[in-house]
Scaffold this motif. Structure first.
Motif, PDB file in Angstrom:
ATOM      1  N   CYS A 138       0.929  -1.341   0.164  1.00  0.00           N
ATOM      2  CA  CYS A 138       0.013  -0.116   0.010  1.00  0.00           C
ATOM      3  C   CYS A 138       1.125   0.877  -0.540  1.00  0.00           C
ATOM      4  O   CYS A 138       1.823   1.182   1.035  1.00  0.00           O
ATOM      5  N   VAL A 139       0.702   2.167  -1.203  1.00  0.00           N
ATOM      6  CA  VAL A 139       1.302   3.198  -0.641  1.00  0.00           C
ATOM      7  C   VAL A 139       0.325   4.411  -0.161  1.00  0.00           C
ATOM      8  O   VAL A 139      -0.591   4.527  -0.373  1.00  0.00           O
ATOM      9  N   LEU A 140       0.727   5.338   0.919  1.00  0.00           N
ATOM     10  CA  LEU A 140      -0.377   5.948   1.086  1.00  0.00           C
ATOM     11  C   LEU A 140       0.718   7.581   1.105  1.00  0.00           C
ATOM     12  O   LEU A 140       1.707   7.734   1.419  1.00  0.00           O
ATOM     13  N   ALA A 141      -0.042   8.361  -0.037  1.00  0.00           N
ATOM     14  CA  ALA A 141       0.488   9.874  -0.291  1.00  0.00           C
ATOM     15  C   ALA A 141      -0.127  10.838   0.474  1.00  0.00           C
ATOM     16  O   ALA A 141      -1.283  11.146   0.328  1.00  0.00           O
ATOM     17  N   ILE A 142       0.477  11.701   1.065  1.00  0.00           N
ATOM     18  CA  ILE A 142       0.392  12.576   2.486  1.00  0.00           C
ATOM     19  C   ILE A 142       0.989  14.054   0.947  1.00  0.00           C
ATOM     20  O   ILE A 142       1.712  14.117   0.645  1.00  0.00           O
ATOM     21  N   GLU A 143       0.214  14.554   1.170  1.00  0.00           N
ATOM     22  CA  GLU A 143       0.079  15.753  -0.029  1.00  0.00           C
ATOM     23  C   GLU A 143      -0.133  17.121   0.703  1.00  0.00           C
ATOM     24  O   GLU A 143      -1.678  16.611   1.219  1.00  0.00           O
ATOM     25  N   ALA A 144       0.116  18.690   0.931  1.00  0.00           N
ATOM     26  CA  ALA A 144      -0.159  19.270   1.238  1.00  0.00           C
ATOM     27  C   ALA A 144      -1.233  20.423  -0.047  1.00  0.00           C
ATOM     28  O   ALA A 144      -1.726  21.078   0.324  1.00  0.00           O
ATOM     29  N   ASN A 145      -0.632  20.529  -0.999  1.00  0.00           N
ATOM     30  CA  ASN A 145      -0.723  21.062  -2.147  1.00  0.00           C
ATOM     31  C   ASN A 145      -1.983  21.015  -2.937  1.00  0.00           C
ATOM     32  O   ASN A 145      -1.859  19.692  -3.650  1.00  0.00           O
ATOM     33  N   PRO A 146      -2.850  21.500  -2.900  1.00  0.00           N
ATOM     34  CA  PRO A 146      -3.925  21.335  -3.133  1.00  0.00           C
ATOM     35  C   PRO A 146      -4.364  21.051  -5.113  1.00  0.00           C
ATOM     36  O   PRO A 146      -5.571  20.752  -5.390  1.00  0.00           O
ATOM     37  N   LYS A 147      -3.127  22.083  -5.988  1.00  0.00           N
ATOM     38  CA  LYS A 147      -2.724  21.981  -7.334  1.00  0.00           C
ATOM     39  C   LYS A 147      -2.289  19.811  -7.743  1.00  0.00           C
ATOM     40  O   LYS A 147      -3.032  19.780  -8.703  1.00  0.00           O
ATOM     41  N   HIS A 148      -1.765  19.510  -6.488  1.00  0.00           N
ATOM     42  CA  HIS A 148      -1.581  18.348  -7.118  1.00  0.00           C
ATOM     43  C   HIS A 148      -2.900  16.642  -6.879  1.00  0.00           C
ATOM     44  O   HIS A 148      -2.596  15.855  -7.481  1.00  0.00           O
ATOM     45  N   TRP A 149      -3.894  16.950  -6.010  1.00  0.00           N
ATOM     46  CA  TRP A 149      -4.513  16.397  -5.199  1.00  0.00           C
ATOM     47  C   TRP A 149      -5.617  15.780  -7.045  1.00  0.00           C
ATOM     48  O   TRP A 149      -6.043  14.491  -6.098  1.00  0.00           O
ATOM     49  N   ASP A 150      -5.923  16.410  -7.653  1.00  0.00           N
ATOM     50  CA  ASP A 150      -6.247  16.117  -8.651  1.00  0.00           C
ATOM     51  C   ASP A 150      -5.914  14.745  -9.524  1.00  0.00           C
ATOM     52  O   ASP A 150      -6.440  13.972  -9.869  1.00  0.00           O
ATOM     53  N   ARG A 151      -4.624  14.965  -9.835  1.00  0.00           N
ATOM     54  CA  ARG A 151      -3.630  14.066 -10.012  1.00  0.00           C
ATOM     55  C   ARG A 151      -3.152  12.707  -9.102  1.00  0.00           C
ATOM     56  O   ARG A 151      -3.780  11.671  -9.463  1.00  0.00           O
ATOM     57  N   LEU A 152      -3.153  13.465  -7.940  1.00  0.00           N
ATOM     58  CA  LEU A 152      -2.961  11.641  -7.319  1.00  0.00           C
ATOM     59  C   LEU A 152      -4.405  11.264  -7.019  1.00  0.00           C
ATOM     60  O   LEU A 152      -3.926   9.608  -6.597  1.00  0.00           O
ATOM     61  N   ASP A 153      -5.156  12.231  -7.313  1.00  0.00           N
ATOM     62  CA  ASP A 153      -6.397  11.219  -7.273  1.00  0.00           C
ATOM     63  C   ASP A 153      -6.982  10.210  -8.272  1.00  0.00           C
ATOM     64  O   ASP A 153      -7.426   8.864  -8.328  1.00  0.00           O
TER      65      ASP A 153
END
Length: 311
Positions: free
Chosen positions: A109-124
């Motif tokens: 499992c990978v848990l990707a923790i990211e603060a920048n909203p500009k990257h959230w769509d890409r991660l989703d």
């Protein structure tokens, strides 16, 4: 006088960190009966008995990789699709060493923790596509810190580098403060989050892997490591991680957090901080976490197609 004051600060830091490691050794002796902890495996039986508790994000994960400061998520892809990243000379070989060469992705499992909203769509998008293959890529839209709440983060005007400088610390050397945007981002106390979501997860009793469960981590959080790493060490969470690598940012000094007794006024102070941290970590006979101050940004923009052909 300033030089003497800085030396006193560094001496206080060293004494503080040495006190932490002594407490850590005592904590480990109490918890393990003088035996090295079996990391996440020892947590599984307790978690399985607590059926009434809220489900953990990592429940059902055998091996775990936590990408703290995930940006566009390429380190998770290094783990799941290593054959596509043959120019990686550090992260891909490290994963092969720590997690094994012939891996079954459903065990990880990978848990990707990211603060920048500009990257959230890409991660989703990565998460959704990987889910269709049975691979768990879990996105956590928050920032790792030593307390919960919210924080104001700064865009640094470095879009051509995928905003790798997005941070609580404004870098005035890049652009005037009035010309950059800000974001209010949720903060999680990372040590507590790790304990609940990772170390207390339900671990499958049978899997194809012949290895013991491994928990690995990358950290690249643009200066917040100065406040997060001491909390991980003091809480004992750090020593439940098998390996940790990432980029350190002493050049972002001065770094001053409210209620922090040690002030890092310049790059030299910040570098000494990490030297002291590594010394304390290595000096513990009970903490076997491997700390590697290095990151892999070879595929910063990650134009490698996802399995369905999308970028």
């Amino acid at each position: 006088m300033k030089t003497c004051s800085k030396r006193r600060n560094i001496k206080r830091l060293l004494l503080l960190l040495l006190m932490i490691v002594l407490l850590l050794n005592r904590f480990t002796l109490i918890e393990t009966g003088c035996q090295q902890p079996n990391h996440a495996l020892e947590q599984s039986n307790n978690t399985k008995s607590n059926r009434g508790q809220k489900e953990r994000l990592a429940d059902g994960c055998f091996h775990v990789f936590i990408d703290v400061g995930a940006n566009v998520g390429v380190h998770g892809r290094f783990l799941y699709e290593p054959d596509k990243y043959n120019l990686s000379k550090f992260a891909v070989p490290l994963f092969e060493k720590k997690f094994g060469r012939n891996r079954l992705n459903k065990e990880y499992c990978v848990l990707a923790i990211e603060a920048n909203p500009k990257h959230w769509d890409r991660l989703d998008a990565i998460s959704i596509i990987y889910r269709s293959f049975g691979w768990r890529f879990i996105v956590v839209k928050a920032a790792a810190f030593d307390e919960g709440g919210s924080g104001t983060f700064f865009h640094q005007g470095d879009g051509r580098f995928n905003e790798w400088g997005f941070s609580l610390k404004f870098n005035k050397a890049k652009k005037p403060k009035s010309t950059v945007g800000t974001e209010s981002v949720p903060l999680i106390r990372f040590s507590k989050w790790l304990q609940h979501e990772i170390f207390e997860r339900t671990i499958p009793s049978q899997f194809h892997s012949r290895r013991k469960p491994v928990v690995g981590m990358k950290m690249d959080i643009e200066g917040s490591e100065f406040i997060v790493l001491p909390d991980l060490l003091a809480s004992g969470a750090l020593c439940k991680i098998d390996f940790l690598f990432g980029e350190l940012h002493p050049w972002l000094a001065p770094l001053n957090f409210s209620d922090q007794s040690v002030s890092l006024e310049n790059e030299s102070d910040a570098s000494r901080f990490f030297e002291a941290f590594e010394l304390v970590l290595r000096s513990s006979r009970k903490c076997r976490t491997e700390f590697i101050p290095r990151d892999d940004e070879k595929y910063l923009h990650d134009t490698v197609p996802l399995p369905d052909g999308q970028f």
